[in-house]
Scaffold this active site. Structure first.
Site, short mmCIF file in Angstrom:
data_model
loop_
_atom_site.label_atom_id
_atom_site.label_comp_id
_atom_site.label_asym_id
_atom_site.label_seq_id
_atom_site.Cartn_x
_atom_site.Cartn_y
_atom_site.Cartn_z
CD GLU A 1 0.47 12.26 7.17
OE1 GLU A 1 0.25 13.36 6.64
OE2 GLU A 1 1.25 11.43 6.69
CG ASP A 2 -1.31 15.45 4.05
OD1 ASP A 2 -0.99 14.33 4.46
OD2 ASP A 2 -0.71 16.02 3.11
CE LYS B 1 -5.87 10.31 -2.28
NZ LYS B 1 -5.06 10.38 -3.50
CG ASP C 1 -2.59 7.45 -1.21
OD1 ASP C 1 -3.68 6.99 -1.57
OD2 ASP C 1 -1.68 7.73 -2.01
CE LYS D 1 7.95 21.94 2.06
NZ LYS D 1 8.25 22.53 0.73
N GLY D 2 2.19 18.95 4.21
CA GLY D 2 0.78 18.81 3.83
C GLY D 2 -0.22 19.11 4.94
NE ARG E 1 3.36 22.40 0.02
CZ ARG E 1 3.46 21.09 0.24
NH1 ARG E 1 2.47 20.47 0.86
NH2 ARG E 1 4.51 20.41 -0.14
CG ASP F 1 2.61 19.14 -2.58
OD1 ASP F 1 2.27 18.20 -1.86
OD2 ASP F 1 3.65 19.12 -3.28
CG PHE G 1 -3.14 13.65 -6.98
CD1 PHE G 1 -2.32 12.72 -6.35
CD2 PHE G 1 -2.76 14.98 -6.97
CE1 PHE G 1 -1.14 13.10 -5.74
CE2 PHE G 1 -1.57 15.38 -6.36
CZ PHE G 1 -0.76 14.43 -5.75
CB VAL G 2 -7.40 15.87 -3.18
CG1 VAL G 2 -8.62 15.05 -3.59
CG2 VAL G 2 -6.67 15.21 -2.03
P1 IMP Z 1 0.95 7.13 2.04
O1 IMP Z 1 2.26 6.76 2.64
O2 IMP Z 1 0.77 6.53 0.69
O3 IMP Z 1 -0.21 6.88 2.94
O4 IMP Z 1 1.06 8.65 1.70
C1 IMP Z 1 0.56 9.64 2.46
C2 IMP Z 1 1.07 10.96 1.95
O5 IMP Z 1 1.05 11.01 0.52
C3 IMP Z 1 0.16 12.06 2.41
O6 IMP Z 1 0.57 12.56 3.66
C4 IMP Z 1 0.32 13.09 1.30
O7 IMP Z 1 1.42 13.92 1.60
C5 IMP Z 1 0.62 12.27 0.08
N1 IMP Z 1 -0.61 12.10 -0.72
C6 IMP Z 1 -1.43 11.04 -0.77
N2 IMP Z 1 -2.49 11.24 -1.58
C7 IMP Z 1 -2.34 12.50 -2.05
C8 IMP Z 1 -3.13 13.34 -2.93
O8 IMP Z 1 -4.21 12.97 -3.42
N3 IMP Z 1 -2.64 14.58 -3.16
C9 IMP Z 1 -1.47 15.04 -2.63
N4 IMP Z 1 -0.72 14.30 -1.79
C10 IMP Z 1 -1.13 13.05 -1.51
MG MG Z 2 2.02 14.16 3.99
#
Ligand code: IMP
Ligand code: MG
Length: 181
Positions: A99-100, A131, A103, A43-44, A165, A159, A152-153
């Site tokens: 994507e939001d 990030k 990470d 949902k991000g 959100r 969320d 963490f944002v």
């Molecule tokens: P990844 O697989 O670790 O790259 O995760 C990506 C997903 O983790 C993003 O689409 C977010 O939904 C979630 N995420 C990563 N960092 C944050 C954060 O700082 N706040 C909230 N959700 C996060």
């Molecule tokens: Mg996401």
């Protein structure tokens, strides 16, 4: 919502709006005359997705996927699971994943691998936030809004435990909020 839970506002509504407009313009130029499907990751990405599609200057199709990543913790599990799949076919079409945050990059690796099997003409990624400090795999969004530090944002669709959100800006959550859980 307790505003004491917010440490600082990282990106204001205006900063986000201006950036999304720029991205919409650039992406529209790159995909001129192409059959483009915007794939929003729920949902991000909801706020980013709905603002970006309205900044597009070419016709697009839209669809969504939902994948599990964080659950209620602020650390990734590494495991990715499809909770909602696309409704439309992307075979022979150009896919842009919306994507939001990128990470660790694990979600993107999984999504690209999964979508590639459906034989699209191309797959690219636009992310609002990156990030890079936390990356575990070699992934990089093709289009990016902002690079942010390892904090963490929340807000603008993003969320913590399904909260925050609806904030119109991106903010750093006070670490105390998730450390005492
Ligand atoms: P990844 O697989 O670790 O790259 O995760 C990506 C997903 O983790 C993003 O689409 C977010 O939904 C979630 N995420 C990563 N960092 C944050 C954060 O700082 N706040 C909230 N959700 C996060
Ligand atoms: Mg996401």
């Amino acid at each position: 919502m307790n505003s004491n839970n917010i440490k600082e506002i990282l990106l204001t509504e205006l900063q986000i709006k201006n950036k999304v407009r720029e991205l919409g313009k650039e992406i529209s130029q790159d995909y001129q005359g192409k059959d483009l499907v915007l794939v929003g990751i729920l949902k991000g990405a909801i706020c980013f997705f709905s603002d970006l599609m309205r900044e597009m200057q070419i016709p697009v199709n839209v669809d969504f996927m939902a994948v599990s990543s964080y659950g209620n913790a602020s650390q990734t599990s590494g495991a990715v699971r499809i909770l909602k799949d696309l409704d439309i076919s992307v075979e022979g079409r150009h896919v842009l994943i919306v994507e939001d945050i990128v990470d660790t990059g694990l979600t993107l690796t999984y999504l690209k691998h999964n979508l590639r099997a459906r034989k699209p003409s191309s797959i690219k990624v636009v992310a609002l936030l990156d990030k890079p400090d936390r990356r575990l795999v070699d992934e990089k969004p093709d289009y990016l809004g902002f690079t942010i530090p390892d904090e963490f944002v929340v807000g603008y669709g993003i969320d913590y435990a399904e909260q925050y959100r609806s904030l119109p800006y991106v903010a750093v959550l006070a670490p105390a909020v998730y450390q005492h859980k």
